[in-house]
Motif scaffolding. Sequence first.
Motif, PDB file in Angstrom:
ATOM      1  N   ALA A  63      65.369 -58.870 -24.969  1.00  0.00           N
ATOM      2  CA  ALA A  63      65.279 -58.585 -23.528  1.00  0.00           C
ATOM      3  C   ALA A  63      65.947 -57.239 -23.201  1.00  0.00           C
ATOM      4  O   ALA A  63      65.390 -56.420 -22.456  1.00  0.00           O
ATOM      5  CB  ALA A  63      65.929 -59.721 -22.739  1.00  0.00           C
ATOM      6  N   PHE A  64      67.135 -56.992 -23.759  1.00  0.00           N
ATOM      7  CA  PHE A  64      67.777 -55.685 -23.525  1.00  0.00           C
ATOM      8  C   PHE A  64      66.834 -54.569 -23.995  1.00  0.00           C
ATOM      9  O   PHE A  64      66.651 -53.564 -23.301  1.00  0.00           O
ATOM     10  CB  PHE A  64      69.093 -55.571 -24.310  1.00  0.00           C
ATOM     11  N   SER A  65      66.222 -54.763 -25.171  1.00  0.00           N
ATOM     12  CA  SER A  65      65.349 -53.719 -25.730  1.00  0.00           C
ATOM     13  C   SER A  65      64.168 -53.461 -24.807  1.00  0.00           C
ATOM     14  O   SER A  65      63.777 -52.303 -24.602  1.00  0.00           O
ATOM     15  CB  SER A  65      64.850 -54.120 -27.127  1.00  0.00           C
ATOM     16  N   ALA A  66      63.612 -54.541 -24.250  1.00  0.00           N
ATOM     17  CA  ALA A  66      62.450 -54.376 -23.352  1.00  0.00           C
ATOM     18  C   ALA A  66      62.868 -53.601 -22.101  1.00  0.00           C
ATOM     19  O   ALA A  66      62.162 -52.675 -21.656  1.00  0.00           O
ATOM     20  CB  ALA A  66      61.904 -55.752 -22.966  1.00  0.00           C
ATOM     21  N   GLU A  67      64.027 -53.953 -21.523  1.00  0.00           N
ATOM     22  CA  GLU A  67      64.442 -53.262 -20.286  1.00  0.00           C
ATOM     23  C   GLU A  67      64.813 -51.803 -20.577  1.00  0.00           C
ATOM     24  O   GLU A  67      64.540 -50.907 -19.767  1.00  0.00           O
ATOM     25  CB  GLU A  67      65.608 -54.008 -19.619  1.00  0.00           C
ATOM     26  N   ILE A  68      65.405 -51.568 -21.735  1.00  0.00           N
ATOM     27  CA  ILE A  68      65.713 -50.176 -22.129  1.00  0.00           C
ATOM     28  C   ILE A  68      64.405 -49.383 -22.239  1.00  0.00           C
ATOM     29  O   ILE A  68      64.288 -48.275 -21.710  1.00  0.00           O
ATOM     30  CB  ILE A  68      66.496 -50.162 -23.470  1.00  0.00           C
ATOM     31  N   ALA A  69      63.402 -49.976 -22.907  1.00  0.00           N
ATOM     32  CA  ALA A  69      62.123 -49.264 -23.104  1.00  0.00           C
ATOM     33  C   ALA A  69      61.460 -48.985 -21.757  1.00  0.00           C
ATOM     34  O   ALA A  69      60.922 -47.886 -21.536  1.00  0.00           O
ATOM     35  CB  ALA A  69      61.209 -50.090 -24.005  1.00  0.00           C
ATOM     36  N   SER A  70      61.500 -49.948 -20.837  1.00  0.00           N
ATOM     37  CA  SER A  70      60.811 -49.722 -19.554  1.00  0.00           C
ATOM     38  C   SER A  70      61.563 -48.670 -18.732  1.00  0.00           C
ATOM     39  O   SER A  70      60.945 -47.879 -18.014  1.00  0.00           O
ATOM     40  CB  SER A  70      60.615 -51.026 -18.777  1.00  0.00           C
ATOM     41  N   THR A  71      62.884 -48.611 -18.865  1.00  0.00           N
ATOM     42  CA  THR A  71      63.647 -47.575 -18.161  1.00  0.00           C
ATOM     43  C   THR A  71      63.382 -46.209 -18.784  1.00  0.00           C
ATOM     44  O   THR A  71      63.197 -45.208 -18.077  1.00  0.00           O
ATOM     45  CB  THR A  71      65.168 -47.889 -18.199  1.00  0.00           C
ATOM     46  N   ALA A  72      63.346 -46.178 -20.119  1.00  0.00           N
ATOM     47  CA  ALA A  72      63.104 -44.901 -20.817  1.00  0.00           C
ATOM     48  C   ALA A  72      61.731 -44.339 -20.462  1.00  0.00           C
ATOM     49  O   ALA A  72      61.548 -43.117 -20.376  1.00  0.00           O
ATOM     50  CB  ALA A  72      63.240 -45.096 -22.330  1.00  0.00           C
ATOM     51  N   ALA A  73      60.776 -45.233 -20.218  1.00  0.00           N
ATOM     52  CA  ALA A  73      59.431 -44.757 -19.853  1.00  0.00           C
ATOM     53  C   ALA A  73      59.470 -44.065 -18.485  1.00  0.00           C
ATOM     54  O   ALA A  73      58.672 -43.172 -18.212  1.00  0.00           O
ATOM     55  CB  ALA A  73      58.465 -45.942 -19.821  1.00  0.00           C
ATOM     56  N   ARG A  74      60.420 -44.478 -17.632  1.00  0.00           N
ATOM     57  CA  ARG A  74      60.506 -43.868 -16.296  1.00  0.00           C
ATOM     58  C   ARG A  74      61.284 -42.565 -16.322  1.00  0.00           C
ATOM     59  O   ARG A  74      61.070 -41.689 -15.486  1.00  0.00           O
ATOM     60  CB  ARG A  74      61.206 -44.832 -15.317  1.00  0.00           C
ATOM     61  N   ILE A  75      62.265 -42.469 -17.190  1.00  0.00           N
ATOM     62  CA  ILE A  75      63.087 -41.249 -17.236  1.00  0.00           C
ATOM     63  C   ILE A  75      63.154 -40.727 -18.676  1.00  0.00           C
ATOM     64  O   ILE A  75      64.191 -40.804 -19.329  1.00  0.00           O
ATOM     65  CB  ILE A  75      64.507 -41.465 -16.645  1.00  0.00           C
ATOM     66  N   ALA A  76      62.055 -40.190 -19.110  1.00  0.00           N
ATOM     67  CA  ALA A  76      61.998 -39.655 -20.474  1.00  0.00           C
ATOM     68  C   ALA A  76      62.772 -38.335 -20.515  1.00  0.00           C
ATOM     69  O   ALA A  76      63.103 -37.758 -19.470  1.00  0.00           O
ATOM     70  CB  ALA A  76      60.547 -39.428 -20.857  1.00  0.00           C
ATOM     71  N   GLY A  77      63.078 -37.889 -21.710  1.00  0.00           N
ATOM     72  CA  GLY A  77      63.625 -36.545 -21.872  1.00  0.00           C
ATOM     73  C   GLY A  77      65.123 -36.428 -21.632  1.00  0.00           C
ATOM     74  O   GLY A  77      65.657 -35.327 -21.608  1.00  0.00           O
ATOM     75  N   ARG A  78      65.805 -37.544 -21.433  1.00  0.00           N
ATOM     76  CA  ARG A  78      67.275 -37.468 -21.305  1.00  0.00           C
ATOM     77  C   ARG A  78      67.908 -37.523 -22.685  1.00  0.00           C
ATOM     78  O   ARG A  78      67.307 -38.039 -23.627  1.00  0.00           O
ATOM     79  CB  ARG A  78      67.852 -38.633 -20.491  1.00  0.00           C
ATOM     80  N   VAL A  79      69.147 -37.073 -22.750  1.00  0.00           N
ATOM     81  CA  VAL A  79      69.955 -37.270 -23.954  1.00  0.00           C
ATOM     82  C   VAL A  79      71.142 -38.131 -23.530  1.00  0.00           C
ATOM     83  O   VAL A  79      71.825 -37.810 -22.557  1.00  0.00           O
ATOM     84  CB  VAL A  79      70.442 -35.922 -24.531  1.00  0.00           C
ATOM     85  N   LEU A 121      68.829 -43.351 -10.906  1.00  0.00           N
ATOM     86  CA  LEU A 121      67.862 -42.589 -11.708  1.00  0.00           C
ATOM     87  C   LEU A 121      67.306 -41.448 -10.871  1.00  0.00           C
ATOM     88  O   LEU A 121      66.960 -41.646  -9.697  1.00  0.00           O
ATOM     89  CB  LEU A 121      66.712 -43.504 -12.148  1.00  0.00           C
ATOM     90  N   ASP A 122      67.230 -40.267 -11.477  1.00  0.00           N
ATOM     91  CA  ASP A 122      66.678 -39.100 -10.771  1.00  0.00           C
ATOM     92  C   ASP A 122      65.247 -38.889 -11.236  1.00  0.00           C
ATOM     93  O   ASP A 122      65.009 -38.453 -12.356  1.00  0.00           O
ATOM     94  CB  ASP A 122      67.552 -37.877 -11.069  1.00  0.00           C
ATOM     95  N   ILE A 123      64.304 -39.232 -10.363  1.00  0.00           N
ATOM     96  CA  ILE A 123      62.883 -39.195 -10.734  1.00  0.00           C
ATOM     97  C   ILE A 123      62.134 -38.311  -9.746  1.00  0.00           C
ATOM     98  O   ILE A 123      62.128 -38.593  -8.547  1.00  0.00           O
ATOM     99  CB  ILE A 123      62.276 -40.626 -10.734  1.00  0.00           C
TER     100      ILE A 123
END
Length: 398
Positions: free
Chosen positions: A57-73, A289-291
């Motif tokens: 579940a953590f992995s799924a929520e991380i992936a869905s957040t990363a899809a919204r804010i790609a390109g961060r470090v 999140l800054d989108i």
Amino acid sequence: MSGADKSISAVRIGGPDAGSAFGVYIHWPFCLSKCPYCDFNSHVRREQIDEARWVRAFSAEIASTAARIAGRVVSTIFFGGGTPSLMQPKTVAAVIDAIAGGWPIAADAEITLEANPTSVEAERFRGYRAAGVNRVSLGVQALDDRALAALGRTHSTREALDAVEVARAVFDHYSFDLIYGRPEQTPEQWSRELRAALPEAGEHVSLYQLTIEPETPFAALHAAGKLRPPDEDTARILYDVTQEICGAHGLPAYEISNYARPGGECRHNLIYWRAHEYAGIGPGAHGRLDIAGDRHATATEKRPENWLARVERDGHGLVADEVLTSAETADEFLLMGLRLAEGIDTKRYTEIAGRPLEPDRIALLREHGLIETTAAGRMRVTQSGFPLLDSVIADLAA
Ligand SMILES: C[S@@+](CC[C@H](N)C(=O)[O-])C[C@H]1O[C@@H](n2cnc3c(N)ncnc32)[C@H](O)[C@@H]1O
Ligand code: SF4
């Protein structure tokens, strides 16, 4: 998403464009017992927690957040709770891997895990270090067995100090929390306790004045007249004593409740206070999140079982995702930034709010000795203004 009717913040205050830090917060919502003062999103469960299911579940929520804010470090990761030191090290490792799958993690990233200072948990410290954790924050709370019992803690002073010693041996960085302003605690007792604690400290400690949180057992005792926290004058003396002792020990306050040697500040918490960008993962976690030029305030479902069910159904547990207005973003910037000894950059405030702070209000607060300008030209709350922080902020934000 709500907020479509709001005026949109024109200026990104965090995110990669601002060249600022990006943090990931992971919430582990379980504890072995509930402390009577605590209103964090923490729950006691009798049944075994299926950690593999939580990792998914953590992995799924991380992936869905990363899809919204790609390109961060990722510059910081923080495992908070609840009691994250109940997680198996392999669970922590898997979550860090999932984060690395979403965004690159900076080579010098700060990766913190909150731990309760029991011997069982200290045994896992090496496993956490192998998983990538490089900083622990221990909830020592008091160096007095009677006070620990009154706080409902399950560890003794000796056990807590032993856990601090293991942390010091295992991690590059560690911190511990103490709660002061406890019922019947005198400034003399607290001074003695703090002076005994500081030699055990590394570069960082968090010292919180006890807050009576609504709907906790402490609130009920307080309402019944059975628990008396210090009055306002004593609370003020306790605060001043804390500043003095920590300052003399080389750990000045860099935030209202946090003390560090210069360079030893918690980088993750600085992300909140400097209003940079962070993702909140897990039940009841908040994010900013800054989108596409908008500042989004996110929140997830609080109840662990409901969060799991939502993530398994939708891939995320979001229950709120609002675009903040410029005024809301500016208020937050003020609210968080004035907690810091470094204060705020008023030019940045003007950019976010689209208008400067009220000069008359600043002049009045300055006259009362509550705010000042630093050598670097930043505005900050004075030492004597800190105990009145809430009203100073209310005055400026109004
Ligand atoms: C998420 S909590 C707990 C971490 C860990 N579970 C523990 O208890 O050791 C973080 C810190 O908040 C502080 N805290 C929690 N409730 C508080 C309250 N009502 N007043 C003051 N400090 C509080 C405690 O010092 C605690 O260590
Ligand atoms: S203080 Fe820590 S251990 Fe106690 S209930 Fe809160 S989160 Fe759990």
